[in-house]
Design a protein around this motif. Structure first.
Motif, mmCIF file in Angstrom:
data_model
loop_
_atom_site.group_PDB
_atom_site.id
_atom_site.type_symbol
_atom_site.label_atom_id
_atom_site.label_comp_id
_atom_site.label_asym_id
_atom_site.label_seq_id
_atom_site.Cartn_x
_atom_site.Cartn_y
_atom_site.Cartn_z
ATOM 1 N N SER A 83 39.674 66.953 8.284
ATOM 2 C CA SER A 83 38.506 66.798 7.220
ATOM 3 C C SER A 83 37.377 66.961 8.333
ATOM 4 C CB SER A 83 38.781 65.483 6.577
ATOM 5 O OG SER A 83 37.593 65.255 5.603
ATOM 6 N N GLY A 103 37.634 70.738 7.994
ATOM 7 C CA GLY A 103 37.418 70.959 6.467
ATOM 8 C C GLY A 103 38.483 71.550 5.881
ATOM 9 N N TYR A 104 38.150 71.655 4.579
ATOM 10 C CA TYR A 104 39.310 72.331 3.825
ATOM 11 C C TYR A 104 39.022 73.991 3.329
ATOM 12 C CZ TYR A 104 41.202 67.640 4.033
ATOM 13 O OH TYR A 104 41.771 66.486 4.577
#
Length: 500
Positions: free
Chosen positions: A335, A339-340
């Motif tokens: 995260s 990140g995604y």
């Protein structure tokens, strides 16, 4: 009535039998005394078979127990071979650097089953030339370059949807995916999971991986292997069939390539590169490179490039479901750093210390290759105070190194934090973590495997939360040994898509 009653034994015949028996016993005792004088201390065994009848457990565990009794470097007779086993880091780091211990046994890994040797089983100049060529070809087709990471990422994209859902057999899913990556380097081809050829090749390699051990009977008693194989005793016929079937499938690809091959063909995979070098050598009257070796090299590369990574990832899944808090720690790094929205890349590892520490600990405690591939002393040498005579076999028991208490406090505990430094901000890989061996005979695929392990794990945890309904912590570390040390009980897994 005794069987001997049917035979008339004359005094001269009795004398000959007695003399021969005395000679065999005397020769055995002399060889044992000579071994005791020249070799490190160790257990005795029986004539002909040596210590083999006493090995009732996985061989790396037997070696570990013997080291506690006889010392970290000990010797024993295994079949016809005097064998030295090294079980501590102090002596192993010296052995890794010893040029005299780069040779392989005179017989190949499948002695008594097949005759052809791959370059992995070679010694001396033939091994050096084949290793040099293999490294060159693999680099030419993208090994160790940015294209390699792109290839892995593309395969992971194909793989991830296949594990979404409940009651997933992870090992069954991961094997064809990982083997697809090495296939690109060997065959220049990425296969669909439904491809009949690829399914068959994976299945044959899986069979071989389950039943074959590099320290099995064929390594120490090749003459007995031939007899037992002929009478289809034990699992030797299964091993032979799996080897031959795998070789035949590889030969199909070589035959296909030969139909369209020309010396001016652009090199796109290992087969192309090998054929080109073979033709160059042939023109000079050098026949060191040939079709038989090519077939064996490709088969060995395919197996090694699939088995160790797939097995390590299975161990990784095992520990992620047993310690779900570690999933969250890795996901917090994902995260923060990735990140995604974007895919991970290998450089991300430099900012993800806990993720790397988790992978290191999995490699340590999993010890997928528990004992190094057999070595042979090409000349008399010494490791510390211990003499190793010429032609002695040498085994590095990596399992013992990865559980050496002065290196790893509380070694049976799974603890990634042992690899963290600077208050957990950096991951440190010590030199005595050697899952791919070390020195000039280390695994050629180490770089590829490390990239695969990081990208697979991060990509999976970036998308899924992993759970299992059946978790038994007592079964977590249990294993079965074939080509690699695999988890014995990997439960069916649930991969639940994360919501963001």
């Amino acid at each position: 009535m005794f069987l001997l009653d049917y035979f008339e034994l004359t005094n001269p015949l009795i004398s000959i039998i007695t003399g021969l028996s005395f000679f065999v016993i005397f020769n055995y005792l002399v060889s044992q005394v000579n071994r005791l004088v020249r070799l490190p201390n160790g257990p005795w065994g029986y004539p002909i078979v040596g210590y083999l009848p006493f090995i009732k457990d996985d061989i790396y565990l037997v070696f570990d127990r013997l080291a506690k009794k006889y010392g970290p470097v000990f010797s024993l007779k295994l079949g016809k071979h005097d064998t030295v086993v090294i079980c501590d880091w102090e002596h192993l780091k010296v052995a890794f650097a010893d040029e005299a211990l780069l040779a392989r046994p005179h017989e190949n890994f499948y002695a008594g089953l097949i005759d052809e040797s791959s370059f992995i089983e070679m010694s001396g100049d033939p091994w050096r030339e084949h290793r040099r060529l293999s490294i060159q070809i693999l680099r030419d087709v993208g090994f160790g370059k940015s294209t390699m990471e792109t290839l892995i990422t593309r395969e992971i994209d194909q793989f991830l949807p296949t594990i979404e859902g409940e009651k997933i057999d992870f090992t069954k899913k991961i094997t064809p995916s990982v083997s697809n990556i090495i296939s690109c380097f060997l065959f220049g081809q990425n296969f669909e999971y439904s491809d009949p050829y690829k399914i068959e090749l994976d299945e044959q390699m899986e069979k071989l991986g389950q039943v074959f051990e590099f320290t099995g009977i064929q390594a120490f008693l090749p003459w007995l292997t031939r007899i037992l194989s002929y009478f289809k005793v034990a699992n030797l016929e299964q091993i032979k069939r799996a080897i031959n079937d795998s070789d035949n499938l590889v030969q199909e690809k070589i035959d296909e390539r030969m139909k369209s091959y020309s010396p001016s063909t652009e090199i796109v995979d290992y087969i192309d590169g090998y054929l080109q070098e073979k033709e160059k050598r042939k023109a000079k009257g050098d026949h060191i490179f040939n079709f038989k070796i090519l077939k064996r090299n490709v088969t060995e590369f395919f197996g090694a490039g699939s088995e160790t990574v797939a097995t390590t990832l299975s161990w990784t899944m095992n520990y992620l479901v047993h310690f779900p808090e570690y999933q969250e720690k890795i996901r917090s790094e994902i995260s923060e750093i990735i990140g995604y929205d974007r895919k991970p890349n290998y450089t991300d590892r430099n900012q993800m210390p806990f993720t790397m520490a988790f992978l290191y600990e999995t490699q340590r405690i999993g010890s997928v290759i528990a004992s190094n591939l057999l070595r042979r002393a090409s000349r008399d040498t010494k490791i510390g105070q211990y003499t190793i005579p010429k032609d002695t076999l040498v085994i590095f028991n990596l399992w013992s190194i990865h559980r050496e208490e002065k290196l790893w406090p509380d070694p049976e505990r799974f603890d990634p934090n042992r690899f963290l430094t600077d208050n957990g901000t950096k991951a440190f890989k010590p030199p005595y973590l050697v899952p791919f061996s070390s020195g000039k005979r280390n695994c050629l695929g180490e770089g590829l495997a490390n990239v695969e392990l990081f990208l697979y794990i991060v990509s999976i945890l970036q998308r899924y939360r992993i759970k299992s309904e059946k978790i038994d912590h007592n079964l977590c570390s249990q294993s079965v040994l074939g080509v690699a040390r695999r988890p014995k009980y990997l439960p069916k897994l649930t991969f639940k898509r994360l919501q963001h």
